[in-house]
Structure formats: C-alpha cells, structure tokens
Design an enzyme around this catalytic site. Structure first.
Site, PDB file in Angstrom:
ATOM      1  N   ASP A   1     -32.244  -3.595  10.122  1.00 36.77           N
ATOM      2  CA  ASP A   1     -31.205  -2.594  10.381  1.00 36.77           C
ATOM      3  C   ASP A   1     -29.877  -3.325  10.557  1.00 36.77           C
ATOM      4  OD1 ASP A   1     -30.808   0.447  11.251  1.00 36.77           O
ATOM      5  OD2 ASP A   1     -29.576  -0.794  12.556  1.00 36.77           O
TER       6      ASP A   1
ATOM      7  N   CYS B   1       0.817  -1.215   0.000  1.00 38.47           N
ATOM      8  CA  CYS B   1       0.000   0.000   0.000  1.00 38.47           C
ATOM      9  C   CYS B   1       0.852   1.268   0.000  1.00 38.47           C
ATOM     10  CB  CYS B   1      -0.964  -0.006   1.177  1.00 38.47           C
ATOM     11  SG  CYS B   1      -0.191  -0.212   2.777  1.00 38.47           S
TER      12      CYS B   1
ATOM     13  N   ASP C   1     -33.729   0.218   6.669  1.00 42.75           N
ATOM     14  CA  ASP C   1     -32.908   1.392   6.946  1.00 42.75           C
ATOM     15  C   ASP C   1     -32.023   1.657   5.723  1.00 42.75           C
ATOM     16  OD1 ASP C   1     -31.575   3.466   8.251  1.00 42.75           O
ATOM     17  OD2 ASP C   1     -30.048   2.115   9.033  1.00 42.75           O
TER      18      ASP C   1
END
Length: 323
Positions: free
Chosen positions: A150, A66, A209
């Site tokens: 949710d 990275c 949601d």
C-alpha cells in the site's frame, strides 16, 4: 514493438513533473496554451486535471510561466499567486496579449500548440498493452507467503509499506521517497510500481492496493507488478472504474475482469490467476470484511504519512496491535 526491459527501465523512474514543466517553458512570450493542449502534449487528454495540479504547485513561476496556461475558451482562469487572477492578467498583458473582462481577445491568434514532445503517456499506453499481453490467468501454485502493498501520500512524498505473512510469521517494511509522477487515471503503475519494486521480497502472492486487469488497457498496477516481478498478483480497489457489471462480475469490453465482493471492495486478477480464483483467495483473507494483510499494509503506510515518517519501524507485536 517496444522492448520489455528497455521500456521498463525508461518508465520506472520517469519524472513527469520535470517533463511537464519543460513543456510549459516552451510556451513563447506573447502566446498562451490550454490545460487540454498540455495534456495532449503529454499524450493523453485524461491528464488535464493533473496538468492543473502540477501548475498549482509550481514553485518557480518566473522561470516556468504557468500564467500562460488558460481555459479552453480563452478564459484566463485562476492563478496561484497572492494577487490571484489579477496578477495573471497583468503578466499576460505585459506579454502583449489582449485581455478583456477575463477573456483573451482573438484567442486562436495567441494559442500555442506546437510543443516539441514525444508524448510520454502515449508510449506508456503502448507499454501497458505489452504488459496486458503477458498476463496469464493460470500458473500460480500454493500461496504460502503473501506480500501486501500500500502507498500513502503526504504532499509530494510517498510512504510505501509491505506486509509479508508466512503462516503465523509477519514482517513489515516501510520506505519513503519523493513523488515524480502525479495521479493520472489509468497510469497508477508509473506512480507506484517503483515503490513496490524497492520493497519486494520473494513471496508466492502479491496483494496490491489497486486494480489488475480491471483497467482501460487491462494492465493496472497489480498486473504491471505481477508481470514484471513474475509473481501471482491480485488487485484490491475501493472504487469501481468505468465498466459494466452483471450481478457481482465486472466486465470491460465484454470481458470479465473482476468481482465486486462488496460496495467498496473490487477484486481483479493481476497475474497467474483468474477472476474467480482472485475473488476466492481474497475472501479467505477477510478480517472485518477486508483482506487482513492489505488492511495492515494500509494502516502502516497511513500512519507513516500522518506522522511525516517519524514512526520508523514496527515489531511483530506492534503489527498485531494495528491489526
């Protein structure tokens, strides 16, 4: 044209983390790339922030380099290492890349963009366009049973809840699993639908949601779930995505797609219901200015996330206590 069944199975458990780290491994020694280049390789520039997040939690920096990812102008940028950017500069120089005052010299010469990728996010966009075409604003009958969903998170683990209300009878379920897809605006369905599918029990209405057709491609999580589960569905969101609003009606591309019932409650149809019908249905479920089944589902998932899943089950009595 993408086949609905094949695409659904292909993307349902798609591990974007593994796919992304595979892209990072493609960056050759002596080259760098940018957050935006990696987002493009995934298939959508909007994924740039998710790229930064996935890089920040890389647990294998020696195998997944990275440090070879820099800012768009060649600035080295941060590095999640105890020595920070200093270590990033050291590694880049060890690769033969000239770094002066935190900038890569002759940046374009060292910039790598030739990723081997099938751009999964672009394919997902195409699938969302297919889902959007399957949306119907009519066809729902009486909503006797309502299932509210949710999902809450603790690091890279999800706690998903479902509350089913059938008259005075309440059932609550919670499951937990690892996360294989980061949050990317417009792609929530590929992060959360798999949890909804695992929890799903037959119900007349799914209350979710998230957004329904209030979505850049008219296929938010509630529409995705409603179409694939062949059920009426409504999305309830707390934040308004890019759109225009006239009074309380929300428009995208001059199409009515939702209703702002109040500042932090935006309702949009998911499937088998229209804009006005979805708003009227949610208003009937208000309790303390929020639809009660969804409020309880949120409390359940949040409590599990906060306790690391140590709360394992709820009785009807404990559900009423949360309410």
């Amino acid at each position: 044209m993408l086949g609905s069944i094949a695409c659904s199975m292909e993307f349902e458990d798609f591990d974007l983390y593994s796919y992304f780290y595979g892209l990072v491994k493609q960056i050759p020694e002596g080259y760098v790339t940018t957050y935006g280049d990696l987002a493009q390789a995934l298939g959508d520039p909007i994924a740039a922030r998710a790229v930064g997040y996935m890089l920040s939690i890389n647990e294998d920096p020696d195998t997944i380099p990275c440090y070879r990812v820099v800012l768009h102008d060649g600035t080295v940028g941060n590095y999640t290492h105890p020595l920070g950017p200093m270590e990033k500069v050291r590694r880049l120089r060890a690769d033969g890349i000239p770094v002066v005052d935190g900038m890569i010299e002759n940046f374009d010469r060292y910039r790598f963009r030739d990723f081997k990728t099938d751009q999964p996010l672009r394919k997902m966009q195409q699938y969302q366009e297919y889902i959007a075409r399957k949306y119907s604003e009519s066809g729902a009958g009486e909503f006797r049973t309502v299932a509210a969903f949710d999902v809450s998170y603790e690091e890279r683990r999800a706690f998903a809840s479902m509350v089913i209300q059938d008259g005075s009878t309440i059932e609550a379920y919670v499951i937990s699993d690892g996360i294989n897809f980061p949050y990317i605006p417009g792609y929530l369905a590929f992060r959360e639908f798999r949890f909804i599918k695992k929890l799903y029990r037959k119900a007349d209405l799914l209350l979710i949601d998230g957004n329904g057709i209030l979505h850049p491609r008219f296929a938010g999580l509630a529409t995705h779930a409603g179409v694939l589960l062949d059920r009426a569905s409504i999305g309830v969101a707390k934040h308004l995505t890019r759109s225009t609003r006239h009074q309380d009606i929300i428009y995208m591309q001059d199409r009515p797609v939702g209703v702002m019932i109040r500042k932090n409650m935006i309702v949009s149809p998911g499937n088998f219901i229209d804009v006005n019908g979805s708003a009227d249905t949610v208003r009937k479920m208000w309790n303390d200015r929020y639809p009660w089944p969804l409020k309880l589902a949120h409390q359940l998932s949040t409590r599990h996330a906060e306790t690391g899943g140590r709360v394992s089950e709820y009785s009807i009595e404990s559900a009423h206590e949360l309410h």
